[in-house]
Design an enzyme around this catalytic site. Structure first.
Site, PDB file in Angstrom:
ATOM      1  N   THR A 172       0.860  -1.190   0.000  1.00 57.32           N
ATOM      2  CA  THR A 172       0.000   0.000   0.000  1.00 57.32           C
ATOM      3  C   THR A 172       0.895   1.238   0.000  1.00 57.32           C
ATOM      4  O   THR A 172       0.901   2.025   0.953  1.00 57.32           O
ATOM      5  CB  THR A 172      -0.928   0.027   1.228  1.00 57.32           C
ATOM      6  OG1 THR A 172      -0.132  -0.074   2.420  1.00 57.32           O
ATOM      7  CG2 THR A 172      -1.917  -1.119   1.191  1.00 57.32           C
ATOM      8  N   GLU A 202      11.372  -4.213  11.064  1.00 56.65           N
ATOM      9  CA  GLU A 202      12.345  -4.839  10.179  1.00 56.65           C
ATOM     10  C   GLU A 202      13.628  -5.096  10.965  1.00 56.65           C
ATOM     11  O   GLU A 202      14.100  -4.252  11.708  1.00 56.65           O
ATOM     12  CB  GLU A 202      12.614  -3.944   8.978  1.00 56.65           C
ATOM     13  CG  GLU A 202      11.388  -3.799   8.085  1.00 56.65           C
ATOM     14  CD  GLU A 202      11.684  -3.063   6.795  1.00 56.65           C
ATOM     15  OE1 GLU A 202      12.737  -3.349   6.182  1.00 56.65           O
ATOM     16  OE2 GLU A 202      10.874  -2.210   6.402  1.00 56.65           O
ATOM     17  N   LYS A 229      -3.105   1.146  13.948  1.00 61.96           N
ATOM     18  CA  LYS A 229      -1.780   1.036  13.322  1.00 61.96           C
ATOM     19  C   LYS A 229      -1.234   2.406  12.950  1.00 61.96           C
ATOM     20  O   LYS A 229      -0.063   2.733  13.226  1.00 61.96           O
ATOM     21  CB  LYS A 229      -1.874   0.143  12.079  1.00 61.96           C
ATOM     22  CG  LYS A 229      -0.589   0.064  11.248  1.00 61.96           C
ATOM     23  CD  LYS A 229       0.571  -0.498  12.059  1.00 61.96           C
ATOM     24  CE  LYS A 229       1.881  -0.454  11.278  1.00 61.96           C
ATOM     25  NZ  LYS A 229       1.954  -1.426  10.209  1.00 61.96           N
ATOM     26  N   CYS A 239       7.348   2.216   6.732  1.00 65.48           N
ATOM     27  CA  CYS A 239       6.135   2.488   7.515  1.00 65.48           C
ATOM     28  C   CYS A 239       5.960   3.956   7.885  1.00 65.48           C
ATOM     29  O   CYS A 239       4.982   4.584   7.488  1.00 65.48           O
ATOM     30  CB  CYS A 239       6.136   1.638   8.782  1.00 65.48           C
ATOM     31  SG  CYS A 239       5.961  -0.135   8.476  1.00 65.48           S
TER      32      CYS A 239
END
Length: 439
Positions: free
Chosen positions: A86, A155, A207, A263
């Protein structure tokens, strides 16, 4: 349980492999034939510590499969996770949901029995409603549910985060979706992982709100670092002093060149777009984005100042290209803005990163890529430490100084103490602390 994971990117592959490790049968589906072929041969499309081993183990046990064909995979599925990209749309910052909606259409047309469709991708508030509408419009079987299950994976530590999570968030509007996802995550209950059931829209917003808050902490401490430099304070001690307050906590209070990655940049922008559409001002998040963008650009000025006001004809060595250690992810990495700024001012740039060079080559034209953290500094006028990989934390600074032509060390992660640098003849400039010159 029978689980289908659509998308074998960072979230999809890590999640699918971990679900398989719990004992579920997982089929990962991706349209990219070369990626699936590579996975069949044991090649990982991303670099994540421990991932190759967990994938290999579960493939051998018959619990993890990879395919480009969706319909056979979902015929017996209990839960179908959408974990496609996305990315932020160019120009307006909106999350590009085209892959999510395309997956929903394909699922609806292929389903022959009810299933729970779960968005694992990070999506704006209301996306689950639109997926439900798409499923109805394409005649998905009655009883098909839509849920939201946002991921909170770092990550470089994704497998641990998945298996020992701070929390599991499930947004659902019916009992069937809640029951299926409760069973999917049941193996984690032994670790007493807290599971939070909410409405679907609430889960979607959690989120974005979490990432925006963490990004705010980073931009806050970076502005405090600038103030520390101006008044003669030490940002590391300031961060420790405020982080010991349990209402604040120590995490994400490390001053540096700004946040990047897959992110924070896109999620803060998407949250601002959601707020604008709802006519709700979010001035704090807007300021966070602006502060971070400006900070990354300004890092090149730090190097110019350390070299006496001009970069023309100077060689600058850069250690660390990825946005953080233990990943090969170059998305919105601070190194990109830094190196572009250095080159625009006439510097010649050499760089080294333990795993990110292959991804960096196409993003950084004109950069000389070195084979290790010492050869990169040969003949350099300045060394800039950008990403705090472990192997950069104990460099032989005497050897570094010997190989360099100049003597400037710009430590954007405060890995070294100023005295360590000056002892071997280097001048030192960190972030939010006093600079140190050779006596």
């Amino acid at each position: 349980m029978q689980i289908v994971m659509i998308g074998t990117g960072y979230v999809g592959l890590v999640s699918g492999a971990c679900f398989a490790d719990f004992g579920h049968h997982v089929t990962c589906v991706d349209k990219d034939e070369s990626k699936i072929a590579g996975l069949h041969e044991g090649r990982m499309p991303i670099w994540e510590p421990g991932l190759e081993a967990i994938v290999s183990h579960n493939v051998k046990r018959g619990r993890l499969e990879f395919t480009t064909e969706l319909k056979p995979a979902i015929d017996t599925a209990d839960a179908i996770f959408i974990a496609v990209g996305t990315p932020a749309r160019h120009g307006d910052g909106h999350a590009d949901l085209s892959y999510v909606y395309a997956a929903a259409e394909e699922i609806a047309r292929a389903l022959t029995r009810p299933a729970v469709i779960v968005t694992k991708s990070t999506v704006p508030v209301g996306t689950g409603d639109e997926i439900a509408r798409i499923l109805r419009a394409n005649n998905a079987p009655d009883g098909t549910s839509v849920a939201s299950n946002p991921e909170f994976l770092r990550e470089g530590a994704a497998i641990r985060d998945f298996k020992i999570p701070d929390r599991i968030v499930v947004g659902a509007e019916d009992d069937r979706a809640r029951e299926v996802l409760h069973e999917v995550y049941r193996p984690l209950f032994l670790n007493k992982a807290p599971i939070l059931f909410t409405g679907r829209r609430t889960a979607e917003l959690i989120k974005y709100a979490a990432n925006a808050f963490l990004a705010t902490k980073i931009s806050f401490i970076n502005e405090v670092a600038d103030l520390c430099e101006a008044v003669g304070a030490d940002v590391q001690e300031v961060a420790r002093g405020i982080g010991l307050d349990n209402r604040i906590g120590p995490k994400f209070l490390h001053a540096g060149p700004g946040y990047g990655g897959s992110c924070f940049p896109k999620d803060t922008l998407a949250l601002l777009q959601t707020a604008e559409a709802a006519d709700v001002p979010m001035r704090i998040v807007g300021s966070v984005v602006a502060v971070n963008d400006e900070r990354k650009v300004r890092m090149a000025e730090r190097v110019r100042e350390a070299l006496g006001g001009s970069l023309q004809g100077k060689k600058v060595a850069v250690l660390g290209l990825t946005f953080k250690p233990n990943t090969d992810d170059m998305r919105d990495a601070p190194s990109l803005a830094l190196i572009a700024g250095l080159q625009q001012q006439g510097a010649r740039v050499a760089a080294f990163d333990p795993v990110g060079i292959d991804h960096a080559r196409s993003l950084l034209p004109g950069v000389e890529f070195a084979d290790d953290s010492y050869s990169v500094v040969d003949g350099a006028d300045a060394l800039v430490l950008v990403t705090e990989w472990d192997e950069f934390r104990a460099l032989d600074l005497k050897e570094v100084a010997r190989r360099m032509r100049g003597n400037a060390l710009i430590d954007l992660r405060n890995v070294y103490e100023p005295e360590e640098a000056t002892r071997v003849g280097l001048t030192y400039r960190g972030v939010g602390r006093a600079s140190a010159a050779v006596a």
